[in-house]
Design a protein around this motif. Sequence first.
Motif, PDB file in Angstrom:
ATOM      1  N   GLN A  57       0.827  -1.202   0.000  1.00 37.57           N
ATOM      2  CA  GLN A  57       0.000   0.000   0.000  1.00 37.57           C
ATOM      3  C   GLN A  57       0.865   1.258   0.000  1.00 37.57           C
ATOM      4  OE1 GLN A  57      -2.667  -0.308   3.319  1.00 37.57           O
ATOM      5  NE2 GLN A  57      -3.688  -2.109   2.481  1.00 37.57           N
ATOM      6  N   HIS A  58       2.167   1.085   0.216  1.00 37.19           N
ATOM      7  CA  HIS A  58       3.082   2.220   0.304  1.00 37.19           C
ATOM      8  C   HIS A  58       4.278   2.071  -0.636  1.00 37.19           C
ATOM      9  CE1 HIS A  58       0.843   3.537   3.807  1.00 37.19           C
ATOM     10  NE2 HIS A  58       0.907   2.310   4.254  1.00 37.19           N
ATOM     11  N   THR A  59       4.046   1.556  -1.821  1.00 40.37           N
ATOM     12  CA  THR A  59       5.161   1.335  -2.751  1.00 40.37           C
ATOM     13  C   THR A  59       5.846   2.637  -3.142  1.00 40.37           C
ATOM     14  OG1 THR A  59       3.651   1.334  -4.641  1.00 40.37           O
ATOM     15  CG2 THR A  59       4.254  -0.819  -3.699  1.00 40.37           C
ATOM     16  N   ASP A  60       5.128   3.750  -3.044  1.00 39.31           N
ATOM     17  CA  ASP A  60       5.728   5.039  -3.376  1.00 39.31           C
ATOM     18  C   ASP A  60       6.720   5.494  -2.305  1.00 39.31           C
ATOM     19  OD1 ASP A  60       3.557   5.289  -1.596  1.00 39.31           O
ATOM     20  OD2 ASP A  60       3.273   7.398  -2.130  1.00 39.31           O
ATOM     21  N   MET A  61       6.728   4.809  -1.163  1.00 38.52           N
ATOM     22  CA  MET A  61       7.613   5.185  -0.065  1.00 38.52           C
ATOM     23  C   MET A  61       8.740   4.170   0.153  1.00 38.52           C
ATOM     24  SD  MET A  61       4.734   6.607   2.613  1.00 38.52           S
ATOM     25  CE  MET A  61       5.824   6.342   3.969  1.00 38.52           C
ATOM     26  N   MET A  62       8.970   3.295  -0.824  1.00 34.72           N
ATOM     27  CA  MET A  62      10.051   2.321  -0.654  1.00 34.72           C
ATOM     28  C   MET A  62      11.047   2.404  -1.804  1.00 34.72           C
ATOM     29  SD  MET A  62       8.272  -1.398  -1.453  1.00 34.72           S
ATOM     30  CE  MET A  62       7.131  -1.279  -0.129  1.00 34.72           C
ATOM     31  N   LEU A  63      12.261   2.058  -1.480  1.00 38.16           N
ATOM     32  CA  LEU A  63      13.287   2.030  -2.516  1.00 38.16           C
ATOM     33  C   LEU A  63      12.942   0.960  -3.543  1.00 38.16           C
ATOM     34  CD1 LEU A  63      16.605   2.427  -0.496  1.00 38.16           C
ATOM     35  CD2 LEU A  63      15.349   4.156  -1.776  1.00 38.16           C
ATOM     36  N   PRO A  64      13.291   1.184  -4.801  1.00 35.82           N
ATOM     37  CA  PRO A  64      12.977   0.205  -5.841  1.00 35.82           C
ATOM     38  C   PRO A  64      13.501  -1.198  -5.545  1.00 35.82           C
ATOM     39  CG  PRO A  64      13.680   2.252  -6.837  1.00 35.82           C
ATOM     40  CD  PRO A  64      13.909   2.388  -5.355  1.00 35.82           C
ATOM     41  N   SER A  65      14.662  -1.317  -4.920  1.00 38.06           N
ATOM     42  CA  SER A  65      15.213  -2.650  -4.632  1.00 38.06           C
ATOM     43  C   SER A  65      14.334  -3.414  -3.646  1.00 38.06           C
ATOM     44  CB  SER A  65      16.639  -2.528  -4.091  1.00 38.06           C
ATOM     45  OG  SER A  65      16.657  -1.763  -2.894  1.00 38.06           O
ATOM     46  N   VAL A  66      13.728  -2.717  -2.705  1.00 38.35           N
ATOM     47  CA  VAL A  66      12.831  -3.358  -1.737  1.00 38.35           C
ATOM     48  C   VAL A  66      11.543  -3.772  -2.434  1.00 38.35           C
ATOM     49  CG1 VAL A  66      11.488  -3.014   0.377  1.00 38.35           C
ATOM     50  CG2 VAL A  66      13.822  -2.120   0.223  1.00 38.35           C
ATOM     51  N   ARG A  67      10.971  -2.872  -3.210  1.00 44.07           N
ATOM     52  CA  ARG A  67       9.736  -3.187  -3.928  1.00 44.07           C
ATOM     53  C   ARG A  67       9.936  -4.379  -4.859  1.00 44.07           C
ATOM     54  NH1 ARG A  67       8.456  -2.246  -8.720  1.00 44.07           N
ATOM     55  NH2 ARG A  67       9.946  -0.568  -9.048  1.00 44.07           N
ATOM     56  N   GLN A  68      11.044  -4.400  -5.574  1.00 42.86           N
ATOM     57  CA  GLN A  68      11.313  -5.502  -6.497  1.00 42.86           C
ATOM     58  C   GLN A  68      11.469  -6.823  -5.759  1.00 42.86           C
ATOM     59  OE1 GLN A  68      14.717  -3.982  -8.586  1.00 42.86           O
ATOM     60  NE2 GLN A  68      13.500  -2.643  -9.879  1.00 42.86           N
ATOM     61  N   ALA A  69      12.116  -6.816  -4.607  1.00 41.74           N
ATOM     62  CA  ALA A  69      12.288  -8.057  -3.821  1.00 41.74           C
ATOM     63  C   ALA A  69      10.942  -8.575  -3.346  1.00 41.74           C
ATOM     64  CB  ALA A  69      13.217  -7.793  -2.636  1.00 41.74           C
ATOM     65  N   ILE A  70      10.086  -7.678  -2.896  1.00 41.27           N
ATOM     66  CA  ILE A  70       8.751  -8.084  -2.445  1.00 41.27           C
ATOM     67  C   ILE A  70       7.956  -8.653  -3.612  1.00 41.27           C
ATOM     68  CG2 ILE A  70       6.538  -7.244  -1.571  1.00 41.27           C
ATOM     69  CD1 ILE A  70       8.179  -5.192   0.098  1.00 41.27           C
ATOM     70  N   GLU A  71       7.964  -7.948  -4.730  1.00 40.56           N
ATOM     71  CA  GLU A  71       7.203  -8.383  -5.897  1.00 40.56           C
ATOM     72  C   GLU A  71       7.731  -9.682  -6.494  1.00 40.56           C
ATOM     73  OE1 GLU A  71       7.304  -4.957  -8.435  1.00 40.56           O
ATOM     74  OE2 GLU A  71       5.602  -4.012  -7.406  1.00 40.56           O
ATOM     75  N   ARG A  72       9.024  -9.867  -6.450  1.00 36.33           N
ATOM     76  CA  ARG A  72       9.625 -11.053  -7.073  1.00 36.33           C
ATOM     77  C   ARG A  72       9.496 -12.300  -6.207  1.00 36.33           C
ATOM     78  NH1 ARG A  72      15.881 -11.911  -8.857  1.00 36.33           N
ATOM     79  NH2 ARG A  72      15.569 -13.922  -9.836  1.00 36.33           N
ATOM     80  N   PHE A  73       9.632 -12.159  -4.895  1.00 38.34           N
ATOM     81  CA  PHE A  73       9.648 -13.336  -4.035  1.00 38.34           C
ATOM     82  C   PHE A  73       8.443 -13.464  -3.110  1.00 38.34           C
ATOM     83  CE2 PHE A  73      14.079 -12.385  -5.040  1.00 38.34           C
ATOM     84  CZ  PHE A  73      14.465 -13.599  -5.590  1.00 38.34           C
ATOM     85  N   LEU A  74       8.120 -12.416  -2.379  1.00 34.20           N
ATOM     86  CA  LEU A  74       7.096 -12.546  -1.350  1.00 34.20           C
ATOM     87  C   LEU A  74       5.671 -12.584  -1.922  1.00 34.20           C
ATOM     88  CD1 LEU A  74       8.598 -10.319   1.474  1.00 34.20           C
ATOM     89  CD2 LEU A  74       8.552 -12.818   1.314  1.00 34.20           C
TER      90      LEU A  74
END
Length: 79
Positions: A57-74
Amino acid sequence: MMIVDLIDGDDFRHRLVALGVRIPEGSCPETCARMALRRHRDVGVPGLREQVQEWMQHTDMMLPSVRQAIERFLLPGLR
């Protein structure tokens, strides 16, 4: 002036550690996400699914590397 607190790799790791996932200090977001998913598959991580939903819900407040890790694995691993 508004200061936004970004979710960086350290914040990501600390939040996963708070959920009971053991992750070595200095781990990159990808390693953190993979270790959290592995732990969840092995024994479960209470609150992980809810935490991921909150992060998304807060992807605009996270670094791209964190967002990508969440989207790719979690996200795929928790479906």
